[in-house]
Enzyme design. Structure first.
Site, PDB file in Angstrom:
ATOM      1  N   HIS A 128       2.106   3.627   7.264  1.00 36.13           N
ATOM      2  CA  HIS A 128       2.026   4.493   6.076  1.00 36.13           C
ATOM      3  C   HIS A 128       0.807   5.407   6.059  1.00 36.13           C
ATOM      4  CE1 HIS A 128       0.095   0.641   4.943  1.00 36.13           C
ATOM      5  NE2 HIS A 128      -0.721   1.398   4.245  1.00 36.13           N
ATOM      6  N   ASP A 183       0.781  -1.236   0.000  1.00 28.71           N
ATOM      7  CA  ASP A 183       0.000   0.000   0.000  1.00 28.71           C
ATOM      8  C   ASP A 183       0.816   1.291   0.000  1.00 28.71           C
ATOM      9  OD1 ASP A 183      -2.389   1.435  -0.051  1.00 28.71           O
ATOM     10  OD2 ASP A 183      -2.564   1.496   2.123  1.00 28.71           O
TER      11      ASP A 183
END
Lengths: 922, 922
Positions: B446, B196
């Site tokens: 993230h 991702d």
């Protein structure tokens, strides 16, 4: 009003039937018997009060909260039954029953404390047949141990306003039989569970009582009624559901659930909910155990205020929930642990996994007196301007098709029996009755025949019925071939309602076989195909008259003017016309409720008239007289009098309902001339009504008939499908025929009820029949009972090409019955049960006191009547039947074993069911 | 470019490490070693190619489709990590990891063919500790059998643009250690899995290679890059991730997943998806097996066209999927069965449950040559006007707080070691470093330090860091008490960034302890509390000059004018000012992309200047000279020169960014005067770029430093947090400092990035520092490497009330190191590992060739350097430390066991990790 016999209802005798099955060589399906359980059951003192199968520890001095994990799985609504089972079209609604059952079973196996109830056998059956033996074994254990309990157990949770009782009994039979075959006595549902239907019929409660349920739970009732019952602690009551059946045969303990069928606010732990889970890691920011326990205690104490005992029930689930049962159970486990832990600190709340039958058992032990109720729970309003009375009429074409299919299924069932094994596999191929039986069962669902499903789902129900009929046609053809000895091809003109039949249109010589499923009154009719098309008489007449009835028309308006019963010499003035209501569009300042599939809410209490006058023409033949009335481009009617009929037929055609004015409402038929009907206007028997919707709040379901009467005259209207109706003005009766709406009514269906014709982008045209019978009140039932029965079970026509063989009789009637049953007694069901057994249901179709002649007990000797049905032909095939299968011989095809004795007494409104074990004659 | 050594990466040697653990009395955590696996691993010829743990049957001549069931569980994003774990706040997003793991494990146990991979140990750890022993045992078996495979295995899936490598190593350590402790060698992740993150850093790949991963898979890369790679079959490649480390030490096989990390279109069977399930009952209307098989074959064949081998991988899962794993597995089981059944009819497709490591093994066996790549995968654009370059700067305050917390954690770790057991439980109570370690690990996610989470989640990360620091403060206080022998209360003024410290404000006599975690270069600073407040010199100056640096200002504008390095006698003209970009609001005709938390898209390539001139004032003390510039109501700067500093400090303050003009964009700092930087404008090394966003498409992450240089001069900017930057014009460098946006950018976060001040309803004010160093290019690293290290690991200040004891030394420096490490070598980690073991990580912090002096191998004798860290005080407590714990004695507290030998060679950019077993001195 306390009734000692109620003890029998309240008993929790899980699995004690298991011995009985072994005792008798005949399969005694106790919960298929439709006898009151007490009748076949054991004496009270033998009943066990062992709670071991309930698996919980009750704290007698505490408030005991019965958590009932459950899912409510509509057998079609926003998605089709197939889509719901598999979880297809999750873009419409996230719901997949296969996963629900996978998940629940897995979770039940993880913790023996956990409980679950399951309702809809249509889904359970599909799931079951896909399971490996190891899983089936595990599930059987869960059922045996009471950890998985079936409630209701029919194929679906039927609607109560728009279903015919015969079809409801069939669908219950289908589901309960599967449970019995699969799980034996432990699979027997002990409570009826109608948590979602939109109002509740006394007739349904009566059926449930006769089926032997110990109690009945539901979720929806009028908001004023609920408020009142909360105040008087009468949310749990005893429903005496029949005037005719001697108490306690139709008595049923009835519980109104506290939150519809949802969990209390803040405690929904399904994947479809957003309530906070129990976060019990004290290291985490969001630790909430104290908060959850406190909120739960508040909810429980608040609920306990509205009920009488130290036990309350909480439905922990909702629509299609438990697809990921872990979410529910993991949090419920914690809830129980944390709430009960507080008992050490003085908490007076005891939470437990339970089931409705276990809860019911505790209510029974409380040994209280419950209030008695004898009327319906109709109409249902969830708020002042929100009456769920529209669905009584919604989707009138589907409602009619369901009713037609019911007749076809009975015909199919009976011919399957009479034709023997070759009915299922014969010259016309392989057929079966199961397909139509299942389609009919599914159609009884409370979002099916009710008309409250999405359009594509309504189409699916119709498709299933049509497909079912295709399978049945083969059975009928095979059976008729077996019975007649002729394998000539047969055509079933399914579109005769619009006079479309390729065979009869192309050929002038047609043999017409009239297969009739009605048993007590063979109807002799004749299709005048040629005359119908060519001998039309186009003169205007003002009087229709036959042997029994005279109807007059006002020549100035073309409207009906009077009706006379020539036998009783009574005449009433009778006017009739068509009106429409303008629907609320939800933009009113009073309420934003629009009319929709569920809700009826006219924006004015005064309907608009279609036309004050009708253009008329009339047709007369020796067999019938018709007056054809045209009220405008989208409303017409044919008033018809058959030469041998005692009722006046009014065949209405409504549609396409035009677009402007934009918000359309029901067209309706209004009759005037007689006084009151059974529902007093602006009145409820059990509470002081505050009427807020003068029209919609007075609408009631008309299932098969309605009447208005005074001392002298009773005008009965027999309908050909379920409809809504009312008597807004004294002496008038209005029946809502059709509905077209441009708004959704916010009850979930998410579509306006705006049915289109299949071919044109126009509103749907619907045609139907009302039969009018004028009699003295004392004789009314004698007329309308058979009339309605004939209307429900209409003849099935089949055609073969070519005229009758030379010299054959013009009319041949073959009856499967050795002799006619008494007129009061109706053979409700005759169908194949097993390879060597039959299901027979007899009903007494008269209420007590409504007929001098018929409202009395009748004894039926089954040995005499086991030639159960009849097949009538007016064409020569009958000859062959007589030759090959003389009617007297039918009985000898079988060895008949009856349960106990061969004579049965039927009292008014009683239904009795038997399994006959039969063997082919040697 | 094929490299034979790659074989070692491709090996599938599941669980073969198990013997090694037993062989050595020292715990060799191979996957914590950050050595290349080949170093500690066995020779190639011993590697097993047994596929039994992969559990599938490969068909060599068919297309083998590896289905990889997986879930992507953000460690915070729209919800906090707690909320995600429990499934709280499901109104925001339906996601509950506890249920995912419950469900997946249950499903894996049902069918031994099934596989699952799990990534985020932050979640797995929480779940694991709540499981009963029976479940833990079952899960261990699943792991041992390769049915549950861990991939990546860090605490989270870290961001690659905005994280500092030291914090990433820490978070990976935390996760991998748990897996090793819990599952042993079979729990070792063999592949890195960054499906991702929004672009991929070479530095991350280098770390992964050094950690011993066999391969790396990710999902997001520039859309043009992907198109190109699909065409050239280069979606699988060899990433040579370091210029400094000798191949193959930083080589990593890298696979770009075909559908991001989602399943192919139409095959998502999660509860969150709407794709049709496999409906395989032929009796049903919706039977779709043929359709599914045909669509799957089409998807597989189409995918195979873009890859080189007969094996392809399909990620069957997505964000927070598998909460109800039954939906996935039930349909995947069917898919595999039905697709493979067609092989009998000639189908050439073989589908199997697999994992990334099993897939990687098959790629390895294909024995192909992969293209070599040496640069980053930055910036990431998913379409022409959709560059994910905004998050490089989003939430600058959080980014700074994360960086500060990293320093605090290192201090805490080191003092925990030095203070001994009483650090954790001492005079100041019980403390721990775990809380901050876990908070820091979570912050690497993230959607954490990246600034792409919702506001309430950003608050939660900050809260966790603050809470972690509270726990560490106790450790630090206890440790200092143990080291100094004084239990005087200590105050940590956490709000010194806004000059708020109750103690220093109230008391003029404060003892200042300067605890510093940086090991190779003790920094001596002094807090001039009194002077700061009272001795302000308010005269305007145009020159700041100290021993090493001179900066001049233009008296007409107040702006910086030139910078001189007095040692090297080099001067550049240097101008600097603040600008802002107007953000796209998504209403342009070119693209509806608005700027948001992820996306940077100015609506014009020309930024607006805040002000051409600055109002200035200056302050001079013996220790520092400041020029204070005010550019307007919301932008100011202090340019500061410390007397002993070789860098010019620019402390900027930006905010509250005003409302009108409504669509705000980054403020930025622009420097001009030198030429090129490392990223060529409008250029990508591996494909022909079509540039569509002239500003956003040239932005790159600046993690700790950036520079522009020519042959003679290098201007290096060291940042105090991660920021985005670019060199839009030759010789200029712009750094985005702050962002305020009024629109969401449609990448899921669902909020505009519009940070508010905690107290006032105003935009957030952010303050930060840039350090400027002007050197010849050849000497730049010598300056910026230590400068950046000091900036990352800033001193921790603590205060005690009261002046120094009479007669005490004014400056006392205590160092935990026996002698200074070579300047190139940095003690990256010193922390307690077990009760009697320590974790030590040494890094060579210079790249190859960047420094004549330092870019060479160094040998470190650990016996000498095991007095690892230093504590500096300028106040008298140091005396006591000397008395009680002479620095020489620290080493004698422990018995030190080294792995193999006690000397380590560190080559440029190498990181080496050791576990030291220690025992208290007798």
């Amino acid at each position: 009003s306390r009734d000692p016999a109620r003890h029998k209802h309240m008993s929790h005798d899980r699995c004690l039937y298991s011995n009985m099955v072994a005792l008798s060589p005949v399969l005694v399906l106790t919960y298929l018997s439709y006898f009151h359980s007490a009748v076949l059951s054991f004496p009270l003192d033998q009943q066990s009060h062992d709670t071991s199968s309930c698996g919980y520890k009750v704290m007698p001095n505490m408030l005991n909260v019965h958590l009932v994990p459950h899912t409510h799985d509509d057998v079609g609504w926003l998605k089709t039954v197939d889509q719901y089972f598999y979880g297809g079209r999750n873009d419409i609604q996230h719901a997949g029953v296969q996963y629900i059952l996978d998940s629940v079973v897995g979770q039940l196996l993880q913790n023996p404390e956990r409980r679950f109830i399951y309702v809809e056998t249509a889904f359970f059956y599909r799931w079951w047949k896909n399971q490996p033996p190891s899983m089936q074994k595990a599930v059987r254990q869960l059922v045996d141990q009471g950890r998985l309990e079936f409630v209701n157990g029919g194929w679906c949770m039927s609607d109560e306003a728009t279903t015919h009782y015969s079809a409801v009994i069939d669908q219950m039979t289908l589901g309960l039989r599967f449970l019995n075959d699969t799980f034996g006595p432990c699979g027997r549902p002990r409570v009826a569970w109608h948590i979602d239907p939109f109002g509740h019929a006394r007739e349904h409660a009566s059926m449930f009582a006769q089926m032997g349920y110990d109690g009945f739970f539901f979720g929806r009732l009028d908001y004023q009624d609920r408020t009142n019952r909360i105040r008087t602690l009468e949310q749990e009551l005893l429903w005496r559901a029949s005037e005719s059946l001697e108490p306690p045969y139709a008595d049923l303990f009835t519980g109104i659930l506290p939150n519809g069928y949802n969990p209390p606010k803040g405690f929904c732990w399904d994947q479809s909910c957003d309530d906070a889970p129990i976060m019990d890691d004290p290291d985490l920011e969001d630790y909430n155990v104290d908060d959850v326990v406190q909120r739960f205690a508040a909810a429980a104490n608040s609920q306990a205020m509205a009920y009488k005992t130290k036990h309350i029930i909480m439905t922990m689930g909702s629509d299609f929930q438990y697809e990921n049962a872990n979410l529910w159970y993991k949090n419920l486990d914690k809830l129980i642990r944390y709430v009960n832990t507080r008992q050490a600190n003085g908490s007076q709340i005891n939470v437990l996994y339970s089931t409705p039958s276990c809860y019911l058992q505790e209510l029974h032990r409380a040994n209280l007196t419950w209030t008695l109720k004898t009327d319906d729970f109709f109409p249902y309003a969830d708020d002042a301007h929100n009456f769920w009375t529209g669905y009584f009429t919604s989707r009138p074409a589907l409602k009619r098709y369901e009713r037609v299919s019911n007749g076809r299924l009975q015909t199919c069932n009976q011919l399957e029996v009479l034709g023997g094994p070759s009915s299922r596999k014969g010259p016309f191929g392989a057929g079966d009755s199961e397909t139509l039986r299942e389609a009919m069962a599914v159609a009884q669902h409370h979002d099916a025949v009710s008309g409250t499903e999405k359009q594509h789902v309504a189409n699916d129900y119709a498709r299933r019925l049509a497909n079912g009929w295709q399978h049945c046609q083969v059975v009928v053809s095979n059976s008729l071939a077996a019975l007649s000895g002729s394998s000539a091809g047969r055509i079933y003109c399914d579109n005769l309602n619009v006079s479309a039949c390729p065979l009869t249109e192309a050929s002038k010589k047609v043999t017409d076989i009239h297969a009739h499923s009605c048993t007590h009154a063979p109807v002799k009719t004749k299709i005048w195909i040629e005359e119908y098309f060519f001998n039309r008489v186009c003169v205007c007449v003002c009087v229709c008259v036959c042997q029994f009835v005279r109807a007059t028309f006002d020549p100035a308006t073309g409207l009906l003017d009077s009706l006379t019963n020539l036998e009783t010499q009574q005449t009433i003035r009778l006017t009739q016309n068509f009106y429409w209501y303008n629907a609320s569009d939800g933009k009113s300042s009073i309420s934003d409720q629009a009319s929709g599939a569920y809700i009826f809410r006219p924006n004015s209490s005064s309907p608009f008239i279609i036309s004050c006058t009708a253009e008329t023409e009339s047709i007369q033949t020796p067999e019938l007289q018709e007056v054809r009335q045209q009220f405008g481009p989208w409303v017409s009617q044919v008033i018809r009098l058959h030469s041998n009929s005692k009722a006046l037929e009014m065949e209405w055609t409504v549609g396409p309902v035009p677009d402007p004015p934009r918000y359309h409402s029901p067209a309706l038929s209004r009759l005037a001339g007689v006084t009151s009907w059974s529902h007093r206007k602006d009145f409820r028997p059990t509470w002081d009504l505050r009427q807020t919707e003068p029209v919609a709040g007075n609408y009631y379901p008309i299932n098969s008939r309605a009447y208005i009467k005074d001392d002298k005259d009773q005008l009965t209207v027999v309908t050909d499908r379920s409809q809504g109706g009312s008597s807004i003005h004294d002496g008038s009766l209005e029946i809502m025929l059709h509905r077209r709406l441009l708004h959704d009514d916010w009850r979930g269906v998410g579509e306006p009820l705006n049915e289109m014709s299949g071919v044109f982008p126009l509103g749907l045209v619907v045609r139907g029949r009302l039969l009018l019978s004028l009699t003295p009140p004392a004789l009314a039932a004698d007329a309308h009972r058979p009339l309605a029965q004939e209307n429900v079970l209409q003849p099935l026509l089949s055609f073969t090409e070519g005229g009758p063989p030379p010299g054959s009789l013009l009319e041949v009637c073959f009856s499967g019955l050795q002799a006619a049953l008494p007129p009061a007694v109706h053979l409700l069901t005759l169908s194949q049960w097993g390879q060597d057994s039959l299901l027979i249901r007899l009903e007494h179709q008269f209420q007590t006191k409504e007929s001098k002649e018929h409202s009395v007990p009748f004894t039926v000797n089954l040995q005499v009547y086991t030639q159960y049905t009849h097949i009538c032909t007016w064409e020569p095939l009958g000859t062959h039947i007589h030759t090959l299968f003389p009617s007297q011989s039918i009985i000898n095809l079988f060895m008949v074993y009856l349960i106990g004795k061969d004579s049965v007494i039927l009292t008014p409104m009683q239904i009795r069911t038997f399994i006959l074990r039969v063997a082919p004659r040697r």
